[in-house]
Design an enzyme around this catalytic site. Structure first.
Site, short mmCIF file in Angstrom:
data_model
loop_
_atom_site.label_atom_id
_atom_site.label_comp_id
_atom_site.label_asym_id
_atom_site.label_seq_id
_atom_site.Cartn_x
_atom_site.Cartn_y
_atom_site.Cartn_z
CG HIS A 132 -2.07 0.92 1.10
ND1 HIS A 132 -1.98 2.27 1.34
CD2 HIS A 132 -3.33 0.68 0.70
CE1 HIS A 132 -3.15 2.81 1.10
NE2 HIS A 132 -3.99 1.89 0.70
CG ASP A 174 -8.91 -4.34 -2.19
OD1 ASP A 174 -10.03 -4.30 -1.66
OD2 ASP A 174 -8.41 -3.39 -2.79
N1 CMC Z 1 4.18 -7.60 -4.90
C1 CMC Z 1 5.53 -7.57 -5.09
N2 CMC Z 1 6.28 -6.46 -4.98
C2 CMC Z 1 5.66 -5.33 -4.66
C3 CMC Z 1 4.26 -5.28 -4.45
C4 CMC Z 1 3.52 -6.47 -4.57
N3 CMC Z 1 2.21 -6.48 -4.38
N4 CMC Z 1 3.90 -4.00 -4.15
C5 CMC Z 1 5.02 -3.27 -4.17
N5 CMC Z 1 6.09 -4.07 -4.48
C6 CMC Z 1 7.49 -3.65 -4.56
C7 CMC Z 1 7.73 -2.87 -5.84
O1 CMC Z 1 8.16 -3.71 -6.89
C8 CMC Z 1 8.81 -1.90 -5.40
O2 CMC Z 1 10.04 -2.60 -5.41
P1 CMC Z 1 11.42 -1.84 -5.76
O3 CMC Z 1 11.63 -0.88 -4.63
O4 CMC Z 1 12.43 -2.95 -5.80
O5 CMC Z 1 11.21 -1.15 -7.07
C9 CMC Z 1 8.47 -1.59 -3.94
O6 CMC Z 1 7.71 -2.74 -3.48
C10 CMC Z 1 7.62 -0.33 -3.75
O7 CMC Z 1 6.50 -0.42 -4.62
P2 CMC Z 1 5.84 0.83 -5.37
O8 CMC Z 1 5.16 0.36 -6.60
O9 CMC Z 1 6.88 1.89 -5.52
O10 CMC Z 1 4.79 1.29 -4.29
P3 CMC Z 1 3.54 2.21 -4.55
O11 CMC Z 1 3.27 2.90 -3.27
O12 CMC Z 1 3.74 3.06 -5.77
O13 CMC Z 1 2.35 1.18 -4.92
C11 CMC Z 1 0.58 -0.36 -4.67
C12 CMC Z 1 1.39 0.76 -4.00
C13 CMC Z 1 -0.63 -0.69 -3.80
C14 CMC Z 1 0.07 0.15 -6.03
C15 CMC Z 1 1.47 -1.60 -4.86
O14 CMC Z 1 1.91 -2.08 -3.59
C16 CMC Z 1 0.78 -2.71 -5.65
O15 CMC Z 1 0.84 -2.71 -6.88
N6 CMC Z 1 0.10 -3.68 -4.95
C17 CMC Z 1 -0.68 -4.71 -5.61
C18 CMC Z 1 -2.05 -4.12 -6.00
C19 CMC Z 1 -2.96 -3.96 -4.80
O16 CMC Z 1 -3.10 -4.84 -3.97
N7 CMC Z 1 -3.64 -2.80 -4.75
C20 CMC Z 1 -4.65 -2.52 -3.72
C21 CMC Z 1 -4.27 -1.40 -2.82
S1 CMC Z 1 -5.33 -1.33 -1.37
C22 CMC Z 1 -6.85 -0.86 -1.99
C23 CMC Z 1 -6.88 0.57 -2.40
O17 CMC Z 1 -6.73 1.44 -1.55
O18 CMC Z 1 -7.10 0.82 -3.61
#
Ligand code: CMC
Length: 431
Positions: free
Chosen positions: A307, A365
């Site tokens: 998140h 989720d």
């Molecule tokens: N599985 C594997 N690696 C992950 C995941 C995951 N679910 N989420 C983040 N990472 C890694 C990502 O690859 C990155 O690694 P690195 O630093 O080596 O590049 C690091 O963790 C930070 O990730 P980010 O993409 O920079 O983080 P963000 O804050 O931009 O994204 C997120 C947050 C929720 C979009 C992301 O964690 C994700 O894609 N999760 C899966 C989708 C999901 O479950 N979304 C629902 C969110 S809760 C409901 C809502 O509020 O909408």
């Protein structure tokens, strides 16, 4: 108290720019950078990693501590003791309702759940396999054509009517998108039922078969609605605020929020989690999937993990995890293979260094999909249910913004990275 300031030294030959530091009631201080434009510079923060886009009194999140408050009340207390409409009242008005106010609020919502009859024709224009979110984006947006008087957003009375229409009719819009998929007749709302039971009725009843909602399952869905009702300035809420900042029609603004929510990185995650669990199929394959998620050369992510704000357990996930146990227990589904796979995935990921270092915990989720499936709700409806619940928060945030006299249209700036000025070359002279 003296105003705290931050100093920004742009160029050692010029005096530092002093920027006020604003203090909220809770949470980090915010450097007010609005004056920077006068000095010929802007801030650069794509994805709003460190930018507060507005001031709001509705929802507070402390992602490091794993806290979520609606108007100051911890989410755990609301999920345990309130019902969804009570929470909506709180989000909209800032205070919990008295018994009398609650009754009046519930009645107003109940008596606005029916859709304009002409809307049936809109449904019929869709293919039968239309995704419920595609239908919701369109039907909610189309409400602007049915209630043009509500476009006068400067009038608090018109705003209030639009708010009730949106809250009351969204469950009907969502349930009918499912009925249309199934080729079943649309079920009209029943005024004898509460908000959540009524939604289940419109989803599961047919003219030949009534549906008697199980109170444990109604409560579980009501809790899902409460947990999803608002989440401060997330992508879809910011979209609603951005659209509403031009004083656009409220139905169009909520439709924009639904469109943003649809994406798999946001509200689409609950549907994606279930598809992922179905694909894993077997507990023994969980390790393989975790390995894939950790592979930097593979864009695959574990859906339902991570998140932007929570770097600790999402408090909504903890509540939903318990609800998951309650619902599966009530339905005798504790040995459900999908639930077992989910628990194994959760166990491995929580012990894994990659997930620990990056502070990736299961989010709401991860569990809500399992609960929704157990409630007999089809996967394609999961995000529509998130949209239904979040409509309450979108409306609260939209109303807060529009009623603020200091409001200005949202107009971000950019760091231009394209070509400099160049001269046009006529078509016949281009090589
Ligand atoms: N599985 C594997 N690696 C992950 C995941 C995951 N679910 N989420 C983040 N990472 C890694 C990502 O690859 C990155 O690694 P690195 O630093 O080596 O590049 C690091 O963790 C930070 O990730 P980010 O993409 O920079 O983080 P963000 O804050 O931009 O994204 C997120 C947050 C929720 C979009 C992301 O964690 C994700 O894609 N999760 C899966 C989708 C999901 O479950 N979304 C629902 C969110 S809760 C409901 C809502 O509020 O909408």
């Amino acid at each position: 108290m003296t105003q705290r300031t931050a100093k920004l030294l742009l160029d050692e030959h010029r005096a530092a720019i002093e920027l006020p530091v604003l203090r909220g009631t809770l949470g980090p201080d915010v450097v007010d950078t609005r004056a920077l434009g006068k000095h010929g510079v802007f801030t650069y923060d794509p994805g709003f990693i460190a930018t507060a886009s507005c001031a709001s009194s509705i929802t507070f999140i402390d992602g490091d501590a794993g806290l979520l408050y609606y108007r100051g009340y911890p989410i755990e207390q609301l999920a345990e003791q309130a019902d969804f409409l009570e929470v909506v009242y709180l989000l909209w008005h800032g205070e919990l309702p008295t018994a009398e106010q609650k009754l009046e609020f519930d009645n107003l919502v109940t008596y606005h759940t029916m859709l304009h009859d002409q809307m049936l024709s809109l449904y019929k224009g869709f293919r039968r396999d239309a995704h419920p979110m595609a239908v919701m984006v369109s039907i909610i947006g189309a409400m602007a054509a049915f209630y043009p008087e509500n476009a006068n957003v400067a009038d608090p009375h018109q705003r209030e009517i639009a708010m009730f229409r949106l809250l009351a009719k969204t469950p009907t819009v969502a349930a009918w998108s499912y009925k249309y998929n199934r080729g079943e007749p649309f079920m009209y709302p029943q005024n004898r039922l509460g908000y959540t039971a009524n939604f289940l009725h419109m989803l599961h009843a047919t003219p030949c078969e009534s549906y008697e909602p199980n109170p444990v399952l109604v409560r579980a869905l009501d809790r899902i609605f409460i947990l999803h009702a608002d989440h401060e300035q997330n992508a879809s809420t910011s979209t609603v605020r951005m659209a509403g900042s031009s004083y656009a029609n409220p139905f169009a603004c909520i439709s924009a929020g639904i469109a943003c929510l649809w994406g798999p990185l946001h509200g689409g995650a609950n549907e994606a989690v279930l598809k992922m669990l179905e694909e894993i199929g077997d507990v023994s394959k969980v390790g393989e999937l975790v390995k894939k998620a950790k592979d930097r050369n593979n864009p695959f992510r574990l859906m339902g993990f991570g998140h932007r704000v929570y770097k600790n357990m999402d408090p909504r996930a903890a509540i939903m995890r318990q609800t998951c146990h309650d619902v599966l227990g009530e339905l005798g589904l504790h040995d459900d293979p999908m639930f077992k796979t989910a628990l194994e995935l959760e166990r491995i990921a929580l012990e894994d260094d990659y997930f620990i270092e990056k502070k990736l915990y299961p989010n709401v989720d991860f569990y809500s999909g399992i609960v929704l499936k157990a409630l007999g709700i089809p996967t394609s409806m999961f995000t529509a249910i998130f949209a239904l619940a979040r409509t309450a928060g979108w409306i609260a945030q939209w109303n807060e913004m529009v009623s603020d006299h200091a409001h200005r249209i949202a107009r971000p700036r950019q760091l231009y990275a394209g070509p400099g000025r160049r001269e046009f070359v006529p078509l016949d002279q281009r090589g």
